[in-house]
Design an enzyme around this catalytic site. Structure first.
Site, short mmCIF file in Angstrom:
data_model
loop_
_atom_site.label_atom_id
_atom_site.label_comp_id
_atom_site.label_asym_id
_atom_site.label_seq_id
_atom_site.Cartn_x
_atom_site.Cartn_y
_atom_site.Cartn_z
N ASP A 8 0.82 -1.03 0.07
CA ASP A 8 0.03 -0.12 0.05
C ASP A 8 0.83 1.22 -0.12
OD1 ASP A 8 -1.63 -1.94 0.50
OD2 ASP A 8 -3.27 -0.71 1.54
N CYS A 11 1.03 -8.06 5.30
CA CYS A 11 0.13 -6.83 5.04
C CYS A 11 -1.37 -6.67 4.62
CB CYS A 11 1.26 -5.95 3.95
SG CYS A 11 2.87 -5.56 4.65
N ASP A 12 -1.62 -5.65 4.71
CA ASP A 12 -3.03 -5.10 4.55
C ASP A 12 -4.00 -6.21 3.74
OD1 ASP A 12 -2.67 -1.95 4.62
OD2 ASP A 12 -1.02 -3.12 4.50
N LYS A 13 -4.13 -6.24 2.52
CA LYS A 13 -5.29 -7.04 1.95
C LYS A 13 -4.93 -8.63 2.10
CE LYS A 13 -6.44 -3.08 1.20
NZ LYS A 13 -5.13 -2.32 1.86
N CYS A 66 4.45 -2.19 8.69
CA CYS A 66 4.72 -0.92 9.30
C CYS A 66 4.29 -0.85 10.62
CB CYS A 66 3.91 0.31 8.37
SG CYS A 66 4.77 0.35 6.87
N GLU A 112 -7.23 4.11 -0.77
CA GLU A 112 -7.08 4.90 0.56
C GLU A 112 -6.57 6.30 -0.05
OE1 GLU A 112 -5.27 1.26 3.41
OE2 GLU A 112 -3.93 2.70 2.46
N SER A 166 -6.01 5.04 5.31
CA SER A 166 -4.95 3.88 5.84
C SER A 166 -5.45 3.66 7.15
CB SER A 166 -3.37 4.83 5.83
OG SER A 166 -2.87 3.95 6.60
#
Length: 556
Positions: A92, A133-135, A195, A445, A471
């Site tokens: 991202d 991470c995210d997705k 992160c 985002e 985010s």
């Protein structure tokens, strides 16, 4: 063949079921031998898939190749055959503030599909997933529940921000520091891993653990530590235990464990993207997830993790304070303690001996960071089906109630241009529309906007409302996921400059000072704003994707 092994290989034995009495049996077997396996391996040992999301683009995933090696050792030690394959895993951070962000959320379904297709195409007996991470994390959970074979998740863990190594360290929130170099260190990765904020990446590593799909304390162990390697190896061993006991995700990911995940999300000040991914995961579980559950549970569960953006510390600090086991121990009177886990024991037994090691990082329930859960859902004539905000991340609590004139934009880029030219005044309510699942498409985002607002000290009383996303690390009065979105004729499409917007977070309200008749009159004259899209992937996504309040799942 030993009956015990035959049972463990019930899926992989299907590879030869149709052809075992024909000469073609030698063809299939001969091709598999090309991987270096011998007949005794093929005939007697379970095939364990390792769905790795390693790549060299995403710093949260660059170390997963070494964790995969550890998983393989564990599988081999326990008598299985590890078979690693990879799936895509976008970053991202690379995509924020540019066209790339349109392509990020669509990865979720691509990843889930790719894992499902690989496992089924090769009739694997069990599965270990690696992601950070995210997705990618929710996608792995979606694939796991679809496949419903023994599965264990190995989260990649958080990174270290550079500020962690500064002698001035007091937390990872840039507001803690006056020195510009220290502020930059608060957004600079010093290592591999997700992160270090409680963004979507770390939120869903934590929720994997809350669901019971990881070994205890897996989520917050830093990415580049020896303990993470040991955990990966132990996970490789444990997948064989799950296979022998027949424990599958449908026994672990239940309505009760979904409630546990939601409560942990609220307690840690989890990402607002949980309001997208939890409904999508629930859909795979056969559960219709009502966003009002965020409001119901936020009244019971306070925000107790003093982790950015709800607090000042990082996820590594959360690990040092006891991690998710300690958080769950704080919440034990609310949780469903009998839910099964990949440890092959109820979740209540996995954290009963855990302790909070720092009461400032994991706060007591009677001294929380915020008296309610992190994420809540607002509704009103501007968002009839809901909108989402992280209330625990609002620094100035007087902004929980806010009234201001609308300033409308049809894209993120237009807002960034006006911010750069100082055309936006304090007291405004920015409306950024046509950034939803269909309108963008891809529901990007808007971190570039929120980060710019955060850095402009003369714009501390500006609210932001969008049908796009934020985010997980976004702070301030930023309201996203407005549903219905502008592209399908949601009221946000016909807001005009100067319309007065009322934000009432304590009462979960989001309204514009228009009557229903006025909104319908404007909609009767409205035509959707069309963005030029050439990507075949995005055009397919635009056609199939549903509303944000339904998790932006695909329907076909």
């Amino acid at each position: 063949m030993n009956d015990k092994y035959s049972e463990l290989k019930s899926r992989s034995n299907r590879i030869f079921e149709w052809t075992k009495t024909t000469p073609f049996n030698y063809v299939t077997r001969g091709i598999i031998k090309g991987t270096g396996l011998e007949d005794k391996d093929i005939d007697s040992k379970p095939f364990i898939g390792i769905a790795n999301s390693w790549n060299e683009i995403n710093p949260g995933h660059t170390h997963l190749n070494s964790l995969a090696e550890a998983v393989k050792y564990g599988i081999l030690e326990a008598g299985g055959i590890p078979l690693e394959f990879c799936t895509v895993a976008p970053c991202d951070g690379w995509a924020n503030g540019n066209e790339g962000m349109r392509y990020i959320l669509p990865h979720r379904e691509v990843i889930a599909d790719s894992v499902e297709l690989m496992v089924e195409a090769h009739s694997l007996d069990a599965l270990v997933t690696l992601s950070s991470c995210d997705k990618i994390n929710p996608a792995m959970l979606m694939a796991a529940i679809r496949l419903d074979i023994p599965t264990i998740c190995v989260p990649g863990g958080p990174s270290f921000w550079e500020i962690e190594f500064s002698p001035d360290y007091t937390g990872i929130d840039e507001k803690e520091y006056d020195n510009f170099n220290n502020k930059v260190k608060c957004v600079t990765c010093a290592s591999y891993g997700a992160c270090e904020i409680m963004g979507t990446a770390n939120t869903f590593q934590c929720l994997m653990e809350a669901f019971g799909m990881t070994l205890p304390n897996a989520a917050t162990i830093p990415a580049v530590t020896n303990m993470k390697y040991v955990l990966a190896r132990n996970s490789g061993r444990q997948i064989m235990t799950l296979l022998k006991k027949g424990i599958t995700p449908s026994q672990i990911m239940t309505n009760e464990s979904l409630e546990n995940a939601l409560m942990v999300d609220l307690a840690i000040g989890g990402s607002t993207n949980s309001a997208l991914h939890l409904p999508a995961i629930a859909h795979e579980m056969g559960i219709d997830f009502d966003l009002e559950l965020f409001n119901d549970y936020s009244k019971k569960i306070p925000t107790i993790a003093n982790v950015y953006p709800s607090g000042k510390y990082g996820v590594v600090d959360l690990y040092k304070a006891g991690g998710i086991p300690a958080v769950m121990n704080r919440l034990k009177d609310f949780l469903n303690l009998d839910c099964m886990t990949v440890s092959a024991k109820p979740i209540g037994k996995t954290f009963r001996r855990s302790q909070v090691l720092d009461d400032d990082i994991i706060r007591p329930l009677d001294n929380p960071v915020f008296h309610e859960g992190g994420t809540v859902v607002l509704k009103g004539n501007l968002a009839p089906n809901g909108a989402v905000i992280k209330q625990s991340g609002i620094q100035f609590k007087d902004m929980l109630n806010f009234v201001g004139p609308a300033l409308c934009y049809n894209s993120e880029g237009d807002v960034l241009n006006d911010l750069a030219m100082n055309k936006i005044s304090d007291g405004s309510v920015l409306i950024i529309r046509y950034e939803g699942p269909k309108g963008a498409p891809g529901m990007p985002e808007l971190l570039a906007v929120t980060a710019t607002l955060m850095l402009k000290r003369n714009l501390e009383r500006v609210a932001l409302i969008t049908d796009g996303r934020f985010s997980g690390g976004t702070s301030g009065p930023c309201i996203g996921h407005v549903s219905p979105e502008a592209y399908v004729g949601g009221p946000i499409a016909v807001i005009e400059n100067g319309d007065i917007i009322t934000i009432d977070i304590p009462n979960r309200k989001l309204n514009v000072n228009l009557t229903d008749n006025e909104i319908q009159t404007r909609l009767a004259k409205w035509q959707p704003f069309e963005k030029p899209i050439k990507s075949r992937a995005l055009l397919k996504y635009k056609r199939l994707v549903t509303s944000a309040d339904k998790g932006a799942i695909l329907k076909f």
